[in-house]
Design a protein around this motif. Structure first.
Motif, PDB file in Angstrom:
ATOM      1  N   PHE A   4      48.889  38.120  33.886  1.00 30.75           N
ATOM      2  CA  PHE A   4      47.643  38.875  34.093  1.00 30.75           C
ATOM      3  C   PHE A   4      47.875  40.208  34.803  1.00 30.75           C
ATOM      4  O   PHE A   4      47.067  41.117  34.672  1.00 30.75           O
ATOM      5  CB  PHE A   4      46.605  38.028  34.844  1.00 30.75           C
ATOM      6  CG  PHE A   4      47.082  37.448  36.136  1.00 30.75           C
ATOM      7  CD1 PHE A   4      47.055  38.192  37.306  1.00 30.75           C
ATOM      8  CD2 PHE A   4      47.547  36.141  36.188  1.00 30.75           C
ATOM      9  CE1 PHE A   4      47.492  37.656  38.503  1.00 30.75           C
ATOM     10  CE2 PHE A   4      47.977  35.591  37.383  1.00 30.75           C
ATOM     11  CZ  PHE A   4      47.960  36.351  38.539  1.00 30.75           C
ATOM     12  N   TYR A   8      45.745  43.054  32.436  1.00 33.06           N
ATOM     13  CA  TYR A   8      44.590  43.885  32.809  1.00 33.06           C
ATOM     14  C   TYR A   8      44.786  45.350  32.413  1.00 33.06           C
ATOM     15  O   TYR A   8      43.956  45.911  31.700  1.00 33.06           O
ATOM     16  CB  TYR A   8      44.282  43.768  34.303  1.00 33.06           C
ATOM     17  CG  TYR A   8      43.650  42.465  34.735  1.00 33.06           C
ATOM     18  CD1 TYR A   8      42.666  41.846  33.981  1.00 33.06           C
ATOM     19  CD2 TYR A   8      44.019  41.866  35.934  1.00 33.06           C
ATOM     20  CE1 TYR A   8      42.084  40.664  34.395  1.00 33.06           C
ATOM     21  CE2 TYR A   8      43.431  40.681  36.357  1.00 33.06           C
ATOM     22  CZ  TYR A   8      42.468  40.088  35.575  1.00 33.06           C
ATOM     23  OH  TYR A   8      41.873  38.914  35.993  1.00 33.06           O
ATOM     24  N   LEU A  42      41.422  41.312  28.058  1.00 33.34           N
ATOM     25  CA  LEU A  42      40.843  41.254  29.402  1.00 33.34           C
ATOM     26  C   LEU A  42      40.303  39.858  29.713  1.00 33.34           C
ATOM     27  O   LEU A  42      40.472  39.359  30.831  1.00 33.34           O
ATOM     28  CB  LEU A  42      39.751  42.311  29.554  1.00 33.34           C
ATOM     29  CG  LEU A  42      40.257  43.753  29.565  1.00 33.34           C
ATOM     30  CD1 LEU A  42      39.081  44.723  29.512  1.00 33.34           C
ATOM     31  CD2 LEU A  42      41.129  44.017  30.771  1.00 33.34           C
ATOM     32  N   LEU A  43      39.684  39.224  28.736  1.00 32.24           N
ATOM     33  CA  LEU A  43      39.188  37.858  28.917  1.00 32.24           C
ATOM     34  C   LEU A  43      40.347  36.898  29.186  1.00 32.24           C
ATOM     35  O   LEU A  43      40.287  36.080  30.114  1.00 32.24           O
ATOM     36  CB  LEU A  43      38.395  37.406  27.689  1.00 32.24           C
ATOM     37  CG  LEU A  43      37.936  35.950  27.698  1.00 32.24           C
ATOM     38  CD1 LEU A  43      36.924  35.722  28.819  1.00 32.24           C
ATOM     39  CD2 LEU A  43      37.345  35.572  26.356  1.00 32.24           C
ATOM     40  N   GLY A  45      43.316  37.641  30.337  1.00 28.40           N
ATOM     41  CA  GLY A  45      43.876  37.953  31.649  1.00 28.40           C
ATOM     42  C   GLY A  45      43.048  37.352  32.767  1.00 28.40           C
ATOM     43  O   GLY A  45      43.581  36.810  33.739  1.00 28.40           O
ATOM     44  N   TYR A  46      41.731  37.434  32.639  1.00 30.43           N
ATOM     45  CA  TYR A  46      40.825  36.872  33.639  1.00 30.43           C
ATOM     46  C   TYR A  46      40.990  35.348  33.717  1.00 30.43           C
ATOM     47  O   TYR A  46      41.073  34.780  34.814  1.00 30.43           O
ATOM     48  CB  TYR A  46      39.383  37.246  33.317  1.00 30.43           C
ATOM     49  CG  TYR A  46      38.387  36.635  34.259  1.00 30.43           C
ATOM     50  CD1 TYR A  46      38.186  37.170  35.529  1.00 30.43           C
ATOM     51  CD2 TYR A  46      37.652  35.516  33.890  1.00 30.43           C
ATOM     52  CE1 TYR A  46      37.286  36.599  36.412  1.00 30.43           C
ATOM     53  CE2 TYR A  46      36.750  34.939  34.758  1.00 30.43           C
ATOM     54  CZ  TYR A  46      36.567  35.485  36.019  1.00 30.43           C
ATOM     55  OH  TYR A  46      35.682  34.903  36.886  1.00 30.43           O
ATOM     56  N   VAL A  47      41.020  34.693  32.564  1.00 29.85           N
ATOM     57  CA  VAL A  47      41.170  33.230  32.533  1.00 29.85           C
ATOM     58  C   VAL A  47      42.504  32.835  33.169  1.00 29.85           C
ATOM     59  O   VAL A  47      42.574  31.886  33.970  1.00 29.85           O
ATOM     60  CB  VAL A  47      41.053  32.701  31.084  1.00 29.85           C
ATOM     61  CG1 VAL A  47      41.480  31.251  30.982  1.00 29.85           C
ATOM     62  CG2 VAL A  47      39.636  32.884  30.572  1.00 29.85           C
ATOM     63  N   SER A  48      43.566  33.554  32.832  1.00 26.21           N
ATOM     64  CA  SER A  48      44.882  33.276  33.401  1.00 26.21           C
ATOM     65  C   SER A  48      44.882  33.495  34.917  1.00 26.21           C
ATOM     66  O   SER A  48      45.443  32.692  35.673  1.00 26.21           O
ATOM     67  CB  SER A  48      45.934  34.157  32.738  1.00 26.21           C
ATOM     68  OG  SER A  48      47.195  33.933  33.299  1.00 26.21           O
ATOM     69  N   HIS A  49      44.259  34.570  35.356  1.00 28.33           N
ATOM     70  CA  HIS A  49      44.192  34.876  36.782  1.00 28.33           C
ATOM     71  C   HIS A  49      43.416  33.792  37.539  1.00 28.33           C
ATOM     72  O   HIS A  49      43.847  33.343  38.613  1.00 28.33           O
ATOM     73  CB  HIS A  49      43.544  36.244  36.975  1.00 28.33           C
ATOM     74  CG  HIS A  49      43.665  36.789  38.350  1.00 28.33           C
ATOM     75  ND1 HIS A  49      42.985  37.898  38.760  1.00 28.33           N
ATOM     76  CD2 HIS A  49      44.372  36.388  39.435  1.00 28.33           C
ATOM     77  CE1 HIS A  49      43.277  38.150  40.017  1.00 28.33           C
ATOM     78  NE2 HIS A  49      44.116  37.246  40.451  1.00 28.33           N
ATOM     79  N   GLN A  50      42.294  33.370  36.991  1.00 29.24           N
ATOM     80  CA  GLN A  50      41.500  32.318  37.628  1.00 29.24           C
ATOM     81  C   GLN A  50      42.269  31.001  37.701  1.00 29.24           C
ATOM     82  O   GLN A  50      42.214  30.293  38.710  1.00 29.24           O
ATOM     83  CB  GLN A  50      40.160  32.130  36.901  1.00 29.24           C
ATOM     84  CG  GLN A  50      39.232  33.320  37.008  1.00 29.24           C
ATOM     85  CD  GLN A  50      38.954  33.694  38.454  1.00 29.24           C
ATOM     86  OE1 GLN A  50      38.529  32.884  39.260  1.00 29.24           O
ATOM     87  NE2 GLN A  50      39.220  34.944  38.788  1.00 29.24           N
TER      88      GLN A  50
END
Length: 119
Positions: A4, A8, A42-43, A45-50
């Motif tokens: 991520f 991003y 971006l979605l 990356g967000y899911v991976s980051h969370q």
């Protein structure tokens, strides 16, 4: 480095490229392809980051990032071969190829390294 961390900025560049292509040439394909692909990145990356923040890995996000990067490499690589124009096709193909290799490296090495919290 976690996926991520690069996804991003990569996703934002793809979105920005799609918007610029639309504004400069009026290309709806550029808008839909760039913004759509960038939004998926971006979605993911967000899911991976969370997932990382929860102490888990997110294989679906890594899979989506890899598929989008490979698809952009292929599509923009074909466009670059047909037109020989580096901007934007060659640049996006090269950047996406690098990102696809990075994501494949992450898959082979087991995804994001999760640090277990000391209790």
């Amino acid at each position: 480095m976690h996926d991520f961390c690069f996804t991003y900025p990569y996703g934002l560049l793809v979105v920005l490229g799609g918007l610029i292509g639309f504004l400069k040439k009026g290309s709806a394909d550029s808008l839909m392809g760039g913004v759509g692909s960038g939004a998926l990145l971006l979605l993911a990356g967000y899911v991976s980051h969370q997932a990382y923040l929860r102490g888990a890995k997110s294989w679906p996000a890594l899979f989506l990032e890899t598929v989008v990067a490979v698809a952009l490499t292929w599509v923009m690589g074909q466009r670059f071969m047909a037109t020989s124009k580096f901007m934007p096709a060659g640049l996006v193909a090269a950047l996406s190829g690098i990102m696809a290799l990075f994501y494949l490296y992450k898959v082979v090495t087991g995804g994001n390294h999760i640090v277990k919290k000391q209790t």
